[in-house]
Design a protein around this motif. Structure first.
Motif, PDB file in Angstrom:
ATOM      1  N   THR A   1     -35.469  69.787 -47.670  1.00 20.24           N
ATOM      2  CA  THR A   1     -36.277  69.730 -48.937  1.00 20.24           C
ATOM      3  C   THR A   1     -37.225  70.962 -48.816  1.00 20.24           C
ATOM      4  O   THR A   1     -37.083  71.519 -49.754  1.00 20.24           O
ATOM      5  CB  THR A   1     -37.086  68.377 -48.552  1.00 20.24           C
ATOM      6  OG1 THR A   1     -36.294  67.248 -48.458  1.00 20.24           O
ATOM      7  CG2 THR A   1     -37.906  68.203 -49.828  1.00 20.24           C
TER       8      THR A   1
ATOM      9  N   ASP B   1     -31.523  75.483 -60.483  1.00 23.89           N
ATOM     10  CA  ASP B   1     -31.015  74.176 -60.732  1.00 23.89           C
ATOM     11  C   ASP B   1     -30.234  73.582 -59.646  1.00 23.89           C
ATOM     12  O   ASP B   1     -30.625  72.435 -59.174  1.00 23.89           O
ATOM     13  CB  ASP B   1     -30.015  74.257 -62.117  1.00 23.89           C
ATOM     14  CG  ASP B   1     -30.989  74.423 -63.434  1.00 23.89           C
ATOM     15  OD1 ASP B   1     -32.311  74.312 -63.239  1.00 23.89           O
ATOM     16  OD2 ASP B   1     -30.283  74.599 -64.331  1.00 23.89           O
ATOM     17  N   LEU B   2     -29.570  74.533 -58.968  1.00 25.69           N
ATOM     18  CA  LEU B   2     -28.625  73.924 -57.828  1.00 25.69           C
ATOM     19  C   LEU B   2     -29.635  73.624 -56.632  1.00 25.69           C
ATOM     20  O   LEU B   2     -29.479  72.469 -55.965  1.00 25.69           O
ATOM     21  CB  LEU B   2     -27.851  74.880 -57.237  1.00 25.69           C
ATOM     22  CG  LEU B   2     -26.492  75.074 -58.345  1.00 25.69           C
ATOM     23  CD1 LEU B   2     -25.603  76.348 -57.783  1.00 25.69           C
ATOM     24  CD2 LEU B   2     -25.627  73.919 -58.116  1.00 25.69           C
TER      25      LEU B   2
ATOM     26  N   GLY C   1     -32.875  73.071 -56.879  1.00 27.94           N
ATOM     27  CA  GLY C   1     -33.489  71.858 -57.289  1.00 27.94           C
ATOM     28  C   GLY C   1     -32.767  70.550 -56.995  1.00 27.94           C
ATOM     29  O   GLY C   1     -33.255  69.413 -56.646  1.00 27.94           O
ATOM     30  N   GLY C   2     -31.493  70.595 -57.179  1.00 26.88           N
ATOM     31  CA  GLY C   2     -30.601  69.533 -56.974  1.00 26.88           C
ATOM     32  C   GLY C   2     -30.542  68.971 -55.538  1.00 26.88           C
ATOM     33  O   GLY C   2     -30.850  67.907 -55.291  1.00 26.88           O
ATOM     34  N   ILE C   3     -30.384  70.047 -54.872  1.00 31.53           N
ATOM     35  CA  ILE C   3     -30.356  69.910 -53.282  1.00 31.53           C
ATOM     36  C   ILE C   3     -31.682  69.450 -52.686  1.00 31.53           C
ATOM     37  O   ILE C   3     -31.843  68.248 -52.076  1.00 31.53           O
ATOM     38  CB  ILE C   3     -30.155  71.235 -52.571  1.00 31.53           C
ATOM     39  CG1 ILE C   3     -28.644  71.961 -52.870  1.00 31.53           C
ATOM     40  CG2 ILE C   3     -30.504  71.097 -51.234  1.00 31.53           C
ATOM     41  CD1 ILE C   3     -28.470  73.161 -52.447  1.00 31.53           C
ATOM     42  N   GLU C   4     -32.846  69.854 -53.311  1.00 26.95           N
ATOM     43  CA  GLU C   4     -34.386  69.170 -52.927  1.00 26.95           C
ATOM     44  C   GLU C   4     -34.288  67.536 -53.394  1.00 26.95           C
ATOM     45  O   GLU C   4     -34.958  66.723 -52.573  1.00 26.95           O
ATOM     46  CB  GLU C   4     -35.309  70.252 -53.627  1.00 26.95           C
ATOM     47  CG  GLU C   4     -36.694  69.729 -53.494  1.00 26.95           C
ATOM     48  CD  GLU C   4     -37.764  70.491 -53.974  1.00 26.95           C
ATOM     49  OE1 GLU C   4     -38.972  70.156 -53.810  1.00 26.95           O
ATOM     50  OE2 GLU C   4     -37.376  71.393 -54.775  1.00 26.95           O
ATOM     51  N   SER C   5     -34.033  67.434 -54.591  1.00 27.88           N
ATOM     52  CA  SER C   5     -34.000  66.102 -54.922  1.00 27.88           C
ATOM     53  C   SER C   5     -33.113  65.026 -54.261  1.00 27.88           C
ATOM     54  O   SER C   5     -33.648  63.852 -53.614  1.00 27.88           O
ATOM     55  CB  SER C   5     -33.679  65.964 -56.542  1.00 27.88           C
ATOM     56  OG  SER C   5     -34.463  66.790 -57.412  1.00 27.88           O
ATOM     57  N   THR C   6     -31.984  65.689 -53.907  1.00 26.89           N
ATOM     58  CA  THR C   6     -31.027  64.738 -53.241  1.00 26.89           C
ATOM     59  C   THR C   6     -31.527  64.627 -51.720  1.00 26.89           C
ATOM     60  O   THR C   6     -31.485  63.432 -51.067  1.00 26.89           O
ATOM     61  CB  THR C   6     -29.585  65.562 -53.070  1.00 26.89           C
ATOM     62  OG1 THR C   6     -29.144  65.616 -54.522  1.00 26.89           O
ATOM     63  CG2 THR C   6     -28.576  64.745 -52.310  1.00 26.89           C
TER      64      THR C   6
END
Length: 364
Positions: A191, A208-209, A211-216
């Motif tokens: 994260t 964006d990618l 950010g998606g990794i962080e959110s997941t």
């Protein structure tokens, strides 16, 4: 229950009446109707032996008195066998006080008849006391022994179930702590690294990618925290002291510089070494989460008394955590070190945060 007792009482009474007729006829004795009526007291006495023990004993005492005064010369055996059955029933079913009172009433009835007939002899009195009290006492002691055996069996079953539950709970707690120490640590680093990389890139698609990794990773960490009590397969033990440089390298990718000092010779038992790793891992993870410091110090030394001293500290101010945690880490470390006979201290100092563990090397 009372229906069965009534049926037994009726059957014994019929046998007693039949014996009276047969014995009396064989002896050429005219059967007095009062004798038959006397034997009928056996019916309510036996029928009430469990519902009303004292009333049953009183009826039995009256019947015994009348029988000794009237039909003793015929040698009727069934009423006396029924009396012994009643006394045994008092010993098995009735409370101690009621059993003693009932037995005393029956003894008094038998002695009263002999005294009234002038045929009371010390030897006969002793025999009657032994037979009557013995019938009750044997049944009472047998019941007490049976109760103790059953209670011991029940206690053993309850203890086995309790031990099994505690073992399951202990294993669940151990697995929860292992999951927190390993997976939660890794997800936290993912994260933070994804967030840090997203801040440094200028390409929208890459941001964006990341950010998606962080959110997941945040969602996975939250799910993990909710499932820490689930039971799974026993995993491998944590890495040891030799894996600390790799751990520090992972942490430094998050922007935290770590000064690592290892002053430990070989020969540290495996579980102790893995506990050292967990202390350092938890300490560095908490600094990344909760401290504004950019530097940390980790020292692992061995004193002259056979103890390992593990210290993790920083000199930065506290800040809000970007990643929520469950608070299980320090609690799990404290439990782990307690099993080894060690101790754990943590908290803020005037300059920064400090975690220190003392672990006996020969604990394993």
């Amino acid at each position: 229950m009372w229906k069965r007792d009534l049926a037994v009482a009726a059957a014994i009474t019929m046998v007693a009446e039949a014996e009276l007729l047969l014995v009396g006829g064989a002896a050429g004795v005219e059967i007095w109707p009062g004798w038959a009526l006397t034997l009928l007291l056996t019916l309510p006495a036996l029928a009430l032996r469990r519902l009303a023990p004292l009333a049953a004993a009183a009826l039995a005492a009256v019947g015994l008195t009348l029988q000794l005064a009237s039909v003793e010369q015929l040698g009727i055996a069934t009423p006396f066998l029924a009396l012994l059955f009643l006394l045994a029933s008092l010993g098995w079913h009735a409370p101690l006080l009621q059993g003693l009172l009932g037995t005393g009433v029956v003894l008094a009835g038998g002695l009263a008849a002999e005294i009234a007939a002038g045929s009371a002899a010390p030897g006969d009195a002793v025999v009657n006391v032994v037979i009557i009290a013995g019938a009750w006492g044997a049944a009472f002691l047998l019941r007490r022994a049976t109760d103790r055996r059953l209670l011991a069996e029940v206690a053993a079953v309850v203890e086995a179930e309790r031990s099994a539950r505690e073992s399951v709970q202990a294993e669940r707690t151990r697995i929860a702590h292992e999951l927190h120490d390993s997976l939660a640590h890794a997800l936290t680093l993912i994260t933070l690294q994804a967030g840090s990389a997203g801040e440094r890139t200028s390409e929208p698609a890459t941001r964006d990618l990341l950010g998606g990794i962080e959110s997941t990773a945040r969602a996975a960490l939250a799910d993990l925290e909710r499932m820490l009590r689930l039971v799974g397969e026993r995993g491998d033990e944590a890495p040891g002291i030799g894996a600390l440089p790799a751990l520090v390298a992972d942490i430094e990718r998050c922007g935290l510089a770590v000064d690592l000092r290892l002053d430990v010779a070989d020969g540290v038992p495996g579980f102790v070494a893995s506990s050292v790793y967990r202390v350092v891992q938890e300490g560095l993870t908490n600094i990344v989460r909760h401290s504004g410091s950019r530097r940390a110090r980790v020292t692992v030394t061995r004193d002259g008394q056979g103890w390992l001293v593990v210290s993790v500290e920083d000199d930065g101010p506290a800040r809000p955590s970007p990643v929520d945690g469950s608070g299980r880490g320090l609690e799990g470390l404290q439990e782990r070190l307690s099993l080894l006979g060690g101790a754990l201290r943590s908290g803020r100092r005037a300059e920064g945060w400090h975690l220190e563990a003392h672990i006996p090397v020969e604990a394993a």
